[in-house]
Design a protein around this motif. Structure first.
Motif, short mmCIF file in Angstrom:
data_model
loop_
_atom_site.label_atom_id
_atom_site.label_comp_id
_atom_site.label_asym_id
_atom_site.label_seq_id
_atom_site.Cartn_x
_atom_site.Cartn_y
_atom_site.Cartn_z
N LEU A 159 17.23 50.07 -3.76
CA LEU A 159 16.49 51.10 -3.04
C LEU A 159 15.01 51.10 -3.41
CD1 LEU A 159 16.64 53.57 -1.11
CD2 LEU A 159 17.08 54.98 -3.15
N ILE A 160 14.69 50.76 -4.64
CA ILE A 160 13.32 50.84 -5.14
C ILE A 160 12.33 49.98 -4.33
CG2 ILE A 160 11.87 50.23 -7.13
CD1 ILE A 160 13.19 52.96 -7.37
N PRO A 161 12.72 48.81 -3.80
CA PRO A 161 11.75 48.08 -2.96
C PRO A 161 11.23 48.91 -1.78
CG PRO A 161 13.50 46.59 -3.61
CD PRO A 161 13.92 47.97 -4.07
N LEU A 162 12.02 49.85 -1.29
CA LEU A 162 11.57 50.72 -0.21
C LEU A 162 10.42 51.60 -0.68
CD1 LEU A 162 11.78 51.94 2.62
CD2 LEU A 162 13.65 53.40 1.78
N MET A 163 10.44 52.01 -1.95
CA MET A 163 9.35 52.84 -2.47
C MET A 163 8.03 52.07 -2.46
SD MET A 163 11.32 55.37 -3.09
CE MET A 163 13.06 55.69 -3.41
#
Length: 267
Positions: free
Chosen positions: A233-237
């Motif tokens: 999910l962190i790549p979306l941030m």
């Protein structure tokens, strides 16, 4: 003087393992394959280089790949032997890696270099589908092991100028990533509700409200069921940070292994 073309930023749900190289899995991901294949034609220009933040690379400090010819990272287990020999022969770009370091330094973000890092499947799977001729240099940027959403949004904000320098910024992860949940019908509804939260956040016309909602992702329905660890999910941030005031949109969804997986575009 011709103004610079501003490229969008992308978040791609890259699917499971080396799926394009396994026929029955490839059939399951037919929607993803078709959508990624046509995605380059929707861009305003062909990228000069691509920067990928992959859910399969994390380090204690942000780290950028500097190899001129990156090797392959077969970071999966239990797949057919031939999937450990696939190649994606795109070049790296030490020049882009240096530029990333410069931009991050301007924002007070420390970044290290790794001249050995190769293409993991979060990189070579979507890149192979989008640019099968491997004719665009690809650089990777790691996540930080803290998984701090705001820290990664700040990272993306520092990278935003690359969009006007011909660089396509891609976050590669999954909107659903619970290995125990794949293939279970009960996982479908949690995947839908969690993705709806993400979609409403990224489609918000206010960057501040969008980024706050993403930073507060654990308040979403079924958040920790959908992401026991938030590595995918962190790549979306990072992508949301780089989006600046570009509003996000859902470009496609695919339903595979009883869960919904979505991909997004900003700008």
């Amino acid at each position: 003087m011709k103004p610079n073309i501003k490229l969008p930023v992308l978040f791609i749900s890259h699917g499971g393992g080396p799926w394009p190289y396994i026929e029955d899995m490839r059939q399951r991901f037919a929607v993803t394959e078709a959508e990624l294949a046509k995605l380059p034609a929707s861009l305003p220009a062909k990228p000069k280089a691509i920067l990928v933040i992959t859910g399969h690379w994390e380090e204690p400090q942000f780290t950028v790949s500097t190899a001129q010819q990156p090797p392959m990272e077969y970071d999966y287990f239990g797949f057919p032997e031939h999937t450990y020999h696939v190649q994606y022969p795109a070049a790296g770009s030490p020049a882009l890696a240096k530029r990333v370091g410069e931009l991050l330094a301007l924002s007070g973000v420390k970044v290290l270099e790794d001249e050995q890092r190769g293409f993991d499947h979060g990189v070579f799977v979507p890149m192979m589908l989008m640019y099968p001729h491997a004719d665009i240099p690809v650089v990777m940027l790691s996540m930080k092991t803290t998984y701090d959403p705001l820290e990664h949004i700040k990272l993306g904000e520092a990278l935003a100028p690359l969009r006007e320098e011909g660089v396509l910024i891609v976050g590669s992860g999954l909107t659903y990533h619970n290995m125990r949940g794949f293939g279970r019908p009960v996982s479908f509804e949690p995947s839908v509700q969690f993705e709806q939260y993400l979609y409403e956040a990224i489609a918000n016309s206010s960057p501040q409200q969008r980024n706050k909602a993403l930073a507060d992702w654990e308040q979403a329905p079924f958040a920790r069921l959908v992401h026991p660890r938030e590595d995918h999910l962190i790549p979306l941030m990072v992508v949301a940070g780089a989006a600046a005031d570009s509003v996000g949109e859902r470009i496609f969804t695919d339903t595979v292994f009883d869960v919904v997986m979505a991909s997004y575009r900003f700008g």
